[in-house]
Design an enzyme around this catalytic site. Structure first.
Site, PDB file in Angstrom:
ATOM      1  N   LYS A 106     -10.063   3.400 -33.661  1.00  0.00           N
ATOM      2  CA  LYS A 106     -10.591   4.560 -32.939  1.00  0.00           C
ATOM      3  C   LYS A 106     -10.141   5.815 -33.670  1.00  0.00           C
ATOM      4  CE  LYS A 106     -12.951   5.273 -29.040  1.00  0.00           C
ATOM      5  NZ  LYS A 106     -13.881   4.368 -28.352  1.00  0.00           N
TER       6      LYS A 106
HETATM    7  P1  NAD Z   1     -20.088  11.881 -23.379  1.00  0.00           P
HETATM    8  O1  NAD Z   1     -19.316  12.908 -24.079  1.00  0.00           O
HETATM    9  O2  NAD Z   1     -21.510  11.651 -23.784  1.00  0.00           O
HETATM   10  O3  NAD Z   1     -20.069  12.145 -21.802  1.00  0.00           O
HETATM   11  C1  NAD Z   1     -18.900  12.311 -21.066  1.00  0.00           C
HETATM   12  C2  NAD Z   1     -19.292  12.715 -19.649  1.00  0.00           C
HETATM   13  O4  NAD Z   1     -18.095  12.856 -18.868  1.00  0.00           O
HETATM   14  C3  NAD Z   1     -19.994  14.060 -19.566  1.00  0.00           C
HETATM   15  O5  NAD Z   1     -20.954  14.026 -18.531  1.00  0.00           O
HETATM   16  C4  NAD Z   1     -18.866  15.031 -19.190  1.00  0.00           C
HETATM   17  O6  NAD Z   1     -19.339  16.187 -18.531  1.00  0.00           O
HETATM   18  C5  NAD Z   1     -18.060  14.146 -18.278  1.00  0.00           C
HETATM   19  N1  NAD Z   1     -16.662  14.571 -18.165  1.00  0.00           N
HETATM   20  C6  NAD Z   1     -15.854  15.064 -19.131  1.00  0.00           C
HETATM   21  N2  NAD Z   1     -14.653  15.370 -18.627  1.00  0.00           N
HETATM   22  C7  NAD Z   1     -14.700  15.058 -17.314  1.00  0.00           C
HETATM   23  C8  NAD Z   1     -13.783  15.151 -16.249  1.00  0.00           C
HETATM   24  N3  NAD Z   1     -12.570  15.633 -16.440  1.00  0.00           N
HETATM   25  N4  NAD Z   1     -14.194  14.727 -15.019  1.00  0.00           N
HETATM   26  C9  NAD Z   1     -15.424  14.233 -14.832  1.00  0.00           C
HETATM   27  N5  NAD Z   1     -16.344  14.128 -15.809  1.00  0.00           N
HETATM   28  C10 NAD Z   1     -15.982  14.538 -17.017  1.00  0.00           C
HETATM   29  O7  NAD Z   1     -19.233  10.501 -23.516  1.00  0.00           O
HETATM   30  P2  NAD Z   1     -19.772   9.022 -23.432  1.00  0.00           P
HETATM   31  O8  NAD Z   1     -20.101   8.571 -24.804  1.00  0.00           O
HETATM   32  O9  NAD Z   1     -20.767   8.912 -22.339  1.00  0.00           O
HETATM   33  O10 NAD Z   1     -18.418   8.252 -23.025  1.00  0.00           O
HETATM   34  C11 NAD Z   1     -17.970   8.170 -21.677  1.00  0.00           C
HETATM   35  C12 NAD Z   1     -16.939   7.071 -21.575  1.00  0.00           C
HETATM   36  O11 NAD Z   1     -17.489   5.825 -22.016  1.00  0.00           O
HETATM   37  C13 NAD Z   1     -15.677   7.256 -22.436  1.00  0.00           C
HETATM   38  O12 NAD Z   1     -14.579   6.673 -21.786  1.00  0.00           O
HETATM   39  C14 NAD Z   1     -16.002   6.461 -23.687  1.00  0.00           C
HETATM   40  O13 NAD Z   1     -14.831   6.076 -24.396  1.00  0.00           O
HETATM   41  C15 NAD Z   1     -16.708   5.287 -23.069  1.00  0.00           C
HETATM   42  N6  NAD Z   1     -17.573   4.534 -23.969  1.00  0.00           N
HETATM   43  C16 NAD Z   1     -18.548   5.139 -24.668  1.00  0.00           C
HETATM   44  C17 NAD Z   1     -19.376   4.365 -25.481  1.00  0.00           C
HETATM   45  C18 NAD Z   1     -20.545   4.964 -26.204  1.00  0.00           C
HETATM   46  O14 NAD Z   1     -21.329   4.188 -26.770  1.00  0.00           O
HETATM   47  N7  NAD Z   1     -20.750   6.267 -26.211  1.00  0.00           N
HETATM   48  C19 NAD Z   1     -19.168   2.998 -25.596  1.00  0.00           C
HETATM   49  C20 NAD Z   1     -18.154   2.410 -24.837  1.00  0.00           C
HETATM   50  C21 NAD Z   1     -17.359   3.189 -24.026  1.00  0.00           C
END
Ligand code: NAD
Length: 419
Positions: A106
């Protein structure tokens, strides 16, 4: 009060627990507690106003025992060493639980991507890749998107790595735009995997999807696609949120309208969304709604010892990485709330990243139908395996997932021997 939560402590405890259930002596699995490689980097960037700002970042390879390290790069002000270490370790176990030939890694940069112009972000991304270039590559470590990064950032990463090598290396990162070696279905893959997981869970519990209510925290890449797909599956999405707060309608939100609003402008926030009958709620309130399925899809440490006793959802499906602390896990388990863990529920992204990498190496291109079909097969198989072992050993689904993952990584290590 200082935040004493350290997600890497969670990793160590879960690994110890699974290893003891598997009967492994400490010497056989101790390697899992130490990342193989950790790199801290700094990047000077000329800002649009002419000033120079120094950004710091990390790339951590937790394990390459089963294949190249694989994992996203996070752009967020809260990025820190222990968080990246934990995220890297979760990738090792995630890849093992869905049985794809990768280890875990990561990366992250301490920055607020919303405050940077596109040019500043491009410059920061290219410099970050130049700094971590000795560690990454198609056979060593393959970055992908995470919080705060997207296909555009992946294109910049691929370009920077290719410039350093002197030729285009499409397989050096995944999550790229379709025209640059990206794969059809990647942007939806994590949310699609979450949807398959919710369907599998409800089916196991004999519940009708159309009677299920859902609350989703986070409407970024993962949360928004999850909302779209579970809505299309007939579930009633009653609440969604982003960093600005949440919106709630017990009769069900108009998900297509919300998605259109968020798509209109990436800076649009849910606090400014209006529609008849919706109530604006806080993220804390969303987590405590009385729903069938709660899907945290934002950040770590959202369901913790402080609020676990107030969670009213019947099931939790972890779309985010590490949204629930171990203390909360115990409280939820005692209260009969079943939780599908992150390393299973959100594995769809890395599975399709794996397909993308395979395609880039083989220089071919699958149809979206094939991508989604193969993803479903892998997610369903992994869910069934975790469900079976958890019931056989009378453990939580999280422990079940770690029993499978820790066993696969430890057996691979023991098979290779100590170099
Ligand atoms: P992103 O940046 O696209 O979206 C994050 C979302 O969370 C946004 O809507 C943001 O406004 C919200 N957010 C941020 N801080 C916050 C807070 N303090 N309280 C509430 N909401 C908050 O990120 P993503 O890619 O959707 O990732 C979200 C989660 O999923 C993370 O934990 C990431 O590690 C995990 N994840 C992502 C992927 C991927 O393919 N993108 C894969 C596996 C896991």
């Amino acid at each position: 009060m200082p935040n004493l939560y350290n997600p890497y402590d969670n990793v160590l405890k879960v690994v110890d627990h699974a290893a003891s259930l598997l009967g492994y002596p400490e010497k056989d699995y101790a390697f899992l507690k130490y990342p193989e490689r950790e790199l801290k980097v700094s990047m000077p960037v000329v800002m649009d106003d002419g000033s120079i700002r120094i950004f710091e970042g990390f790339r951590i390879q937790h394990s390459t025992v089963r294949g190249p390290a694989k994992g996203g790069v996070r752009f967020h002000p809260g990025v820190n060493h222990d968080e990246v270490k934990a995220l890297a370790a979760w990738m090792t176990f995630k890849c093992a639980v869905v049985n794809i030939p990768y280890g875990g890694g990561k990366g992250g940069i301490i920055c607020d991507p919303n405050e940077l112009s596109e040019r500043e972000k491009h410059s920061l991304t290219s410099k970050y890749i130049a700094q971590i270039a000795p560690l990454i590559g198609p056979e060593q470590d393959v970055p992908a998107p995470d919080v705060g990064t997207n296909a555009r950032v992946m294109a910049w990463m691929m370009d920077a790595y290719s410039m350093l090598k002197g030729h285009s290396v499409l397989s050096c990162v995944t999550g790229k735009p379709i025209g640059l070696g990206g794969i059809l279905g990647r942007s939806e893959a994590t949310g699609r995997g979450v949807m398959f997981t919710v369907n599998n869970l409800l089916a196991k519990q004999g519940l009708d999807r159309t009677q299920a209510s859902v609350a989703i925290q986070g409407m970024g890449n993962v949360g928004s696609v999850t909302a779209k797909l579970v809505h299309e599956e007939g579930m009633c999405v009653v609440a969604v949120s982003d960093v600005s707060g949440g919106i709630y309608d017990p009769a069900g939100l108009d998900i297509p309208a919300i998605l259109a609003y968020l798509r209109e402008n990436p800076k649009n926030l849910l606090k400014d969304f209006t529609a008849p009958n919706i109530q604006h709620i806080s993220n804390a309130e969303l987590l405590e709604l009385d729903v069938t399925v709660l899907i945290p899809a934002a950040l770590e440490n959202q369901i913790n010892a402080d609020n676990a006793a107030r969670i009213r959802a019947k099931y939790i499906v972890e779309a985010a990485n590490g949204p629930t602390t171990l203390e909360a896990d115990d409280i939820l388990h005692e209260r009969g709330i079943m939780l599908v863990p992150d390393i299973l529920a959100n594995a769809g992204g890395v599975v399709v990243s794996y397909f993308e990498w395979v395609q880039n190496i083989q220089e071919l291109c699958w149809t979206e139908e094939r991508v989604n079909g193969e993803l479903k097969t892998i997610m369903d198989t992994a869910f069934e395996a975790v469900w079976s072992i958890a019931h056989e050993k009378n453990t939580t689904l999280r422990t079940g997932a770690y029993l499978i993952a820790v066993k696969r990584v430890t057996e691979a290590k023991l098979g290779r021997g100590i170099f």
